[in-house]
Design a protein around this motif. Structure first.
Motif, short mmCIF file in Angstrom:
data_model
loop_
_atom_site.label_atom_id
_atom_site.label_comp_id
_atom_site.label_asym_id
_atom_site.label_seq_id
_atom_site.Cartn_x
_atom_site.Cartn_y
_atom_site.Cartn_z
N SER A 135 42.11 43.60 43.65
CA SER A 135 42.34 42.74 44.89
C SER A 135 40.87 41.55 44.62
CB SER A 135 42.25 43.51 46.32
OG SER A 135 41.17 44.81 45.84
N ASP A 136 40.47 42.16 43.33
CA ASP A 136 39.59 41.03 42.90
C ASP A 136 39.43 40.51 41.85
OD1 ASP A 136 38.22 41.59 45.23
OD2 ASP A 136 36.68 42.76 45.02
N LEU A 163 41.50 41.35 39.68
CA LEU A 163 43.30 40.23 38.99
C LEU A 163 44.06 39.30 39.81
CD1 LEU A 163 44.42 43.38 36.98
CD2 LEU A 163 43.09 41.58 35.96
N VAL A 164 43.08 39.00 40.73
CA VAL A 164 43.31 38.83 42.22
C VAL A 164 44.29 36.89 41.57
CG1 VAL A 164 40.69 37.36 42.49
CG2 VAL A 164 42.42 37.62 44.90
N SER A 165 43.78 36.28 41.11
CA SER A 165 44.60 35.11 40.15
C SER A 165 45.64 35.18 39.73
CB SER A 165 43.34 34.20 39.56
OG SER A 165 43.11 34.80 38.79
N LEU A 209 47.02 28.14 35.00
CA LEU A 209 47.87 28.89 36.15
C LEU A 209 47.40 28.80 37.55
CD1 LEU A 209 47.12 32.04 36.22
CD2 LEU A 209 44.62 32.13 36.38
N HIS A 229 49.92 28.85 40.16
CA HIS A 229 50.02 30.42 41.02
C HIS A 229 49.32 29.78 41.91
CE1 HIS A 229 49.47 33.49 37.95
NE2 HIS A 229 50.91 33.31 37.45
N LEU A 233 46.98 31.92 44.95
CA LEU A 233 46.08 31.18 45.03
C LEU A 233 45.68 30.59 46.80
CD1 LEU A 233 45.13 29.30 42.58
CD2 LEU A 233 43.95 30.96 43.08
N GLN A 255 45.46 33.69 48.63
CA GLN A 255 44.33 34.42 49.31
C GLN A 255 43.13 34.18 49.76
OE1 GLN A 255 43.15 37.46 47.25
NE2 GLN A 255 45.15 38.16 47.15
N PRO A 266 38.68 42.65 34.17
CA PRO A 266 37.28 42.33 34.65
C PRO A 266 36.14 43.88 34.96
CG PRO A 266 39.26 43.81 35.75
CD PRO A 266 39.65 43.04 34.08
N ARG A 321 32.79 42.47 37.43
CA ARG A 321 33.03 42.61 38.59
C ARG A 321 32.99 45.12 38.95
NH1 ARG A 321 35.15 38.74 39.35
NH2 ARG A 321 34.04 37.21 40.81
N THR A 339 42.70 33.32 34.09
CA THR A 339 42.84 34.61 35.14
C THR A 339 41.14 35.04 35.66
OG1 THR A 339 42.75 37.10 33.33
CG2 THR A 339 44.76 35.44 34.92
N MET A 356 39.75 32.14 37.49
CA MET A 356 40.33 32.12 38.40
C MET A 356 39.55 33.06 39.41
SD MET A 356 40.75 29.33 39.10
CE MET A 356 41.74 28.80 40.04
N SER A 357 39.71 34.21 38.75
CA SER A 357 38.73 36.04 39.80
C SER A 357 37.68 34.99 40.64
CB SER A 357 38.91 36.92 39.20
OG SER A 357 38.57 37.14 38.43
N VAL A 370 38.07 32.50 43.02
CA VAL A 370 39.11 33.02 44.40
C VAL A 370 37.27 33.56 45.29
CG1 VAL A 370 40.07 35.11 45.28
CG2 VAL A 370 41.25 32.72 43.53
#
Lengths: 432, 432
Positions: free
Chosen positions: A144-145, A147-149, B22, B26, B30, B33, B138, B141, B309, B312-313, B316
């Motif tokens: 949810s964070d 790979l969110v995009s 992206l 998407h 987006l 979200q 990721p 994070r 990705t 863009m995370s 977001v």
């Protein structure tokens, strides 16, 4: 903001003890993260007198949930008591009392996650459950964070440590299912009644939770098709080895054209698939995203301290939100109804093993049957069986629809040259 | 909150094009979200006339950074131009103009991350850089949210896809270093000048960033000890295979007693280590936490869309913070100075290969030397060399301090029976 945040803990079993231990051992780290002390104030237990493995000198034990639910000092509830109905009631009451909740309860979230989430949102409270899937693996935040995009298309999980341990022992040491289960029980990886694990129910709960978050769909637990490993024969694992395949209990969630397939079933993986290397009691979730391609999250799926780290990552997130005054805003609701694929929309390769009468032309009857149905073979193994004048044939098909494959199986069983279809399993290629 | 968030993009190379693609593909995801449209308004490029692979009809291209920096409509800057000084200036200016920043620039963050973070904090702006380490994985994070409640002790990364591809080819196909490098260049996994990759500098930058976040320490790029793979001989990989070891370029970050070791070096891994299965251009970061135990994050380390990705995370996360009015609060500063371990505090197993004169008692001279130094052996391989009457000996030691091992190497070279010490490498066991 207060100088100290007080937690009410429901349950003091394996995970509850881990939570207390982690908080005690990592006071400084937690303070550095959230800028205040974090302490467990009160714990709901069944038996106050019971001996405990953890230091509970300055913690109040109680058998009365209201001692926690009605305590205005307590801002956060950690629910690690397990079970469904009682936990559901306590969490509902906690959220309605404006307390934030972190829970490790996969059974509860699989069944009532959306309902509880709504109660949380109505009360501007956080409800987090990172520990409910794959213990110490931070997969829910990863989805949810991290790979969110991206648009996630497929997710495959080894999300049950017990069955992965059993299958590893069968595959690597040639143990029978029964012997491997016994060893898992002796080591504490399997429970006395292993049904929920070995029949795939535990994995199904986790897959329902993962599918909801990955695809933003409404997935009910009943939507998950479940097959366990209790019928898996070591013979199939050995044939698999000859074909370059390893068996795992795979939770599959696949989403395309807004249609969904969620299942748990013993599956043969190609040797090169990243999940093949996940052994013993470990868990891993392989995620295939349209833009990111292949990713995998690996780690311990259970255990006192690993699961406690996941619970406490939720608690840290809750406290950070408290400091900023933004609790109750993390949840992003579903976009799609969970419309399930029908059998003609579900595609896979399949492995199957059958006993064929040792007659001239028997095998060609098989090939022409599959030829008529448009199903071609990737690999064939034939071994003579000494007994009964039967031959054992193992076939791996190319990709075929489930409907088509089921028809083939039915027709196979009707062929006079076929003595029996012994087993069949899904096959996953190299993950590309 | 506006109905639309406008982004200024610095750089339109591989990653910049991926970001535009992206966002275009998407849009709905987006919007779901963040609750508003997300669009790239202006892009800083070197050459406006150049043909582009992506749709840029409604995007303004400019060669003037102030067109972005002084545009009040633009709230977020994405920096994917690469290089250090110019990017540093633009990001500083952007933060001072109260614009939030997402960057993929590992060189910049490794060198000036703390300085830029401070400027961001002073301006209540977010500065995120998930894409700077391991592209689509990721991991940042994962460390700062997922594993936040744990005390991370050791982190090992395959964080450079080029060198992992080269070593995989050498190991699996027996390619020489030169041939594997050539193939990597032909496939676009290695640059025409591969120095930064093959000499370990790229990996060192990523390890500095990871070590800061994992241990809350001040780590400078200069603190990272670096050895590349350009001197690795295929002979050593083959001997490794016989000993059950696979070579990877491993970034190691180890923290204990508030002392730190950060290095990048070719390292032999035991077959059972989770990182052994990470092949070709893939990246993975193995994290060992006190409570969680072993976890691993796996995925693509580079590439246009995977890296996009990650960028863009960050975007977001920035927009979600904007909606809640809590930008500039995500960063948690360091707790410790990055005090480096000395050679007597760094422990490992080692592999070494030497040529020994074929004399009676030669090998016992080696064993007594190591015996005197208290270093014992885990594995020994001896092969006669046809030429020069030399024997080739490969030894894997038990755990020993670096200081002790270096003394042993020095004394070995002084022994008359030793013709030459050909190579030596760190060895990592099964990861427990």
């Amino acid at each position: 903001m207060k100088n100290s945040v007080s937690i009410g803990l429901f349950g003091l079993g394996t995970v509850g003890s881990g939570v207390i231990q982690l908080i005690q051992n990592h006071q400084e780290e937690l303070f550095h993260q959230v800028g205040c002390d974090v302490k467990v104030k009160t714990v709901l237990v069944r038996d106050i007198e019971k001996d405990r493995d953890v230091q509970i000198a300055d913690i109040e034990l109680t058998t009365d949930p209201d001692k926690i639910l009605q305590d205005p000092e307590i801002d956060i509830i950690i629910e690690v008591m397990g079970g469904v109905e009682e936990a559901r009631q306590h969490i509902t009451d906690a959220l309605n009392a404006k307390k934030h909740v972190a829970t490790a309860n996969k059974d509860l979230i699989a069944l009532y996650g959306p309902e509880l989430q709504q109660i949380a949102t109505e009360n501007s409270c956080d409800l987090f459950y990172e520990a409910s899937v794959a213990g110490g693996v931070p997969i829910l935040r990863g989805l949810s964070d991290g790979l969110v995009s991206d648009r996630i298309q497929k997710l495959m999980g080894i999300v049950n440590g017990t069955t992965n341990y059993i299958l590893t022992k069968m595959d690597e040491d040639g143990f029978s299912y029964e012997k491997a289960l016994k060893e898992a029980q002796d080591l504490g990886f399997a429970e006395a009644d292993p049904t929920a694990d070995v029949e795939g129910l535990d994995a199904a709960r986790k897959m329902a939770i993962l599918a909801r978050l990955a695809f933003f769909t409404n997935v009910e637990l009943d939507d998950v098709e479940v097959n366990g490993i209790s019928q898996v024969a070591v013979e199939d694992l050995n044939y698999g080895k000859k074909l370059g395949l390893t068996m795992k209990l795979i939770g599959l969630a696949h989403f395309e054209n807004q249609q969904l397939e969620v299942s748990v079933q013993p599956t043969f993986l190609a040797k090169s698939h990243p999940l093949t290397a996940v052994k013993n009691e470990y868990n891993a979730i392989y995620v295939n995203g349209e833009a990111v391609g292949e990713t995998m999250f690996y780690g311990p799926g259970a255990g006192s301290l690993p699961t406690a780290t996941a619970v406490m990552s939720d608690v840290v997130a809750i406290i950070k939100n408290m400091r900023l005054g933004v609790n109750g805003h993390s949840f992003v609701g579903p976009r799609f109804e969970g419309v399930l694929k029908t059998a003609d929309q579900r595609y896979s390769q399949y492995y199957f093993r059958l006993h064929l009468k040792d007659e001239v032309g028997a095998f060609s009857k098989i090939t022409s049957l599959f030829n008529e149905l448009g199903i071609s073979f990737e690999q064939i193994l034939q071994t003579p069986l000494s007994k009964d004048e039967l031959a054992e044939i193992i076939i791996v098909t190319h990709t075929v629809s489930l409907e088509n494959f089921q028809t083939a199986l039915m027709k196979l069983r009707d062929l006079p040259v076929v003595d029996d279809v012994i087993s069949y399993y899904r096959v996953e290629g190299d993950g590309k």
